[in-house]
Design an enzyme around this catalytic site. Structure first.
Site, PDB file in Angstrom:
ATOM      1  N   ASN A 269      -7.960  -2.838  14.350  1.00  0.00           N
ATOM      2  CA  ASN A 269      -9.326  -3.150  13.919  1.00  0.00           C
ATOM      3  C   ASN A 269      -9.342  -4.340  12.951  1.00  0.00           C
ATOM      4  O   ASN A 269     -10.346  -4.608  12.311  1.00  0.00           O
ATOM      5  CB  ASN A 269      -9.973  -1.921  13.262  1.00  0.00           C
TER       6      ASN A 269
ATOM      7  N   GLU B  46      -9.868  -1.848   5.342  1.00  0.00           N
ATOM      8  CA  GLU B  46     -10.516  -1.540   6.608  1.00  0.00           C
ATOM      9  C   GLU B  46     -11.761  -2.412   6.776  1.00  0.00           C
ATOM     10  O   GLU B  46     -12.305  -2.915   5.791  1.00  0.00           O
ATOM     11  CB  GLU B  46     -10.935  -0.070   6.610  1.00  0.00           C
TER      12      GLU B  46
ATOM     13  N   HIS C  11      -7.471  -4.652  10.248  1.00  0.00           N
ATOM     14  CA  HIS C  11      -7.172  -4.375   8.836  1.00  0.00           C
ATOM     15  C   HIS C  11      -5.873  -5.047   8.410  1.00  0.00           C
ATOM     16  O   HIS C  11      -4.959  -5.233   9.215  1.00  0.00           O
ATOM     17  CB  HIS C  11      -7.189  -2.866   8.511  1.00  0.00           C
TER      18      HIS C  11
ATOM     19  N   ASP D 105       0.811  -1.215   0.000  1.00  0.00           N
ATOM     20  CA  ASP D 105       0.000   0.000   0.000  1.00  0.00           C
ATOM     21  C   ASP D 105       0.846   1.268   0.000  1.00  0.00           C
ATOM     22  O   ASP D 105       2.064   1.215   0.193  1.00  0.00           O
ATOM     23  CB  ASP D 105      -0.963  -0.007   1.198  1.00  0.00           C
TER      24      ASP D 105
HETATM   25  C1  F6R Z   1       1.454  -1.573   6.253  1.00  0.00           C
HETATM   26  C2  F6R Z   1       0.066  -1.987   6.304  1.00  0.00           C
HETATM   27  C3  F6R Z   1      -0.735  -1.975   7.570  1.00  0.00           C
HETATM   28  C4  F6R Z   1       0.050  -2.328   8.824  1.00  0.00           C
HETATM   29  C5  F6R Z   1      -0.854  -2.283  10.048  1.00  0.00           C
HETATM   30  C6  F6R Z   1      -0.083  -2.524  11.329  1.00  0.00           C
HETATM   31  O1  F6R Z   1       1.947  -1.665   4.938  1.00  0.00           O
HETATM   32  O2  F6R Z   1      -0.460  -2.312   5.305  1.00  0.00           O
HETATM   33  O3  F6R Z   1      -1.804  -2.899   7.421  1.00  0.00           O
HETATM   34  O4  F6R Z   1       0.615  -3.592   8.678  1.00  0.00           O
HETATM   35  O5  F6R Z   1      -1.469  -1.028  10.136  1.00  0.00           O
HETATM   36  O6  F6R Z   1       0.777  -1.460  11.546  1.00  0.00           O
HETATM   37  P1  F6R Z   1       1.895  -1.487  12.674  1.00  0.00           P
HETATM   38  O7  F6R Z   1       2.875  -2.519  12.260  1.00  0.00           O
HETATM   39  O8  F6R Z   1       2.506  -0.096  12.628  1.00  0.00           O
HETATM   40  O9  F6R Z   1       1.197  -1.807  13.944  1.00  0.00           O
END
Ligand code: F6R
Length: 244
Positions: A136, A143, A138, A67
């Site tokens: 959440n 989301e 994701h 992403d």
């Molecule tokens: C990152 C991504 C997100 C993160 C998720 C967890 O490329 O796609 O889904 O993996 O938000 O983020 P952290 O590791 O910062 O807790």
């Protein structure tokens, strides 16, 4: 699903790096699906160390990231392109032309997503997709919602994700409101999944994702249906799953 329980963040990072390097050693032309965020930072550090020791060779590897924020230039410190350059690409011998992150400045983000789907197809699909997980549930920026999104698409970030990511910006106002992300189908098409989780604050989401129903309200729950998932987590993050 194979679960590796590690004692702390550092050993989680090392275990995940072990798995990714085994992939690269066994198939030097692997297509790696990569993630950003705080969870995989230690894994990338470990991969760089093994590269510097001569134990890993990225010359044949191709990468495709999950992403990118809409509106951030690749040199913006919070862009995911910058993150990848800084944490991995600038330190190993991957061919820059073989690294793919959606272009945050693409004039037409929808067209950029279409192009990104083509890129993934042309590479022959993803051999192993690294994932972190949001509080959440994701994965990527998919989301919670009413339906699983399929391929790469533009997404409005939820308030919870904006607040969670505000720690990287000077204020939550600066967090972009949209992102481009691989969809659930793009992720599920990967031959293998490596999901990394760390910290007690993820424990509830991890439990719900793997013991609850498969539902778009908990996007990571779809991974219950993937035939080859490796979950690497530290004990605090896995605590509630292990009790369940
Ligand atoms: C990152 C991504 C997100 C993160 C998720 C967890 O490329 O796609 O889904 O993996 O938000 O983020 P952290 O590791 O910062 O807790």
């Amino acid at each position: 699903m194979k679960i590796y329980v590690t004692e702390d963040y550092q050993s989680m990072s090392r275990k995940a790096a072990n798995i990714l390097s085994a992939q690269i050693i066994l198939k030097p032309t692997s297509v790696l699906g990569l993630a950003t965020g705080s969870t995989p930072v230690g894994m990338y550090k470990q991969l760089v160390i093994w590269y510097e020791k001569g134990d890993l060779d990225f010359a044949g590897v191709k990468t495709v990231n999950l992403d990118e924020y809409v509106g951030l230039e690749p040199t913006h410190e919070q862009s995911y392109r910058y993150y990848m350059q800084h944490n991995l690409f600038d330190h190993v011998n991957v061919n820059p032309a073989n690294t793919n992150v959606p272009d945050g400045l693409a004039p037409d983000p929808k067209a950029e997503c279409e192009w990104y789907n083509q890129v993934i197809r042309q590479m022959g699909g993803i051999d192993i997709q690294v994932l972190g997980m949001g509080h959440n549930g994701h994965i990527g920026f998919n989301e919670p919602g009413e339906a699983f999104e399929l391929e790469t698409h533009v997404v409005d970030l939820s308030e919870r994700t904006i607040q969670a990511n505000a720690r990287f910006f000077s204020s939550s106002d600066e967090v972009p409101r949209q992102a481009m992300t691989m969809g659930i189908k793009s992720i599920m098409m990967a031959r293998k999944i490596l999901l990394m989780v760390s910290g007690e604050d993820k424990a509830e989401a991890v439990k719900n994702a793997f013991t609850g129903p498969v539902t778009p309200h908990m996007p990571a729950s779809i991974l219950q249906l993937h035939p080859y998932v490796t979950l690497v987590g530290d004990r605090p993050a896995l605590s509630k799953l292990l009790e369940a």
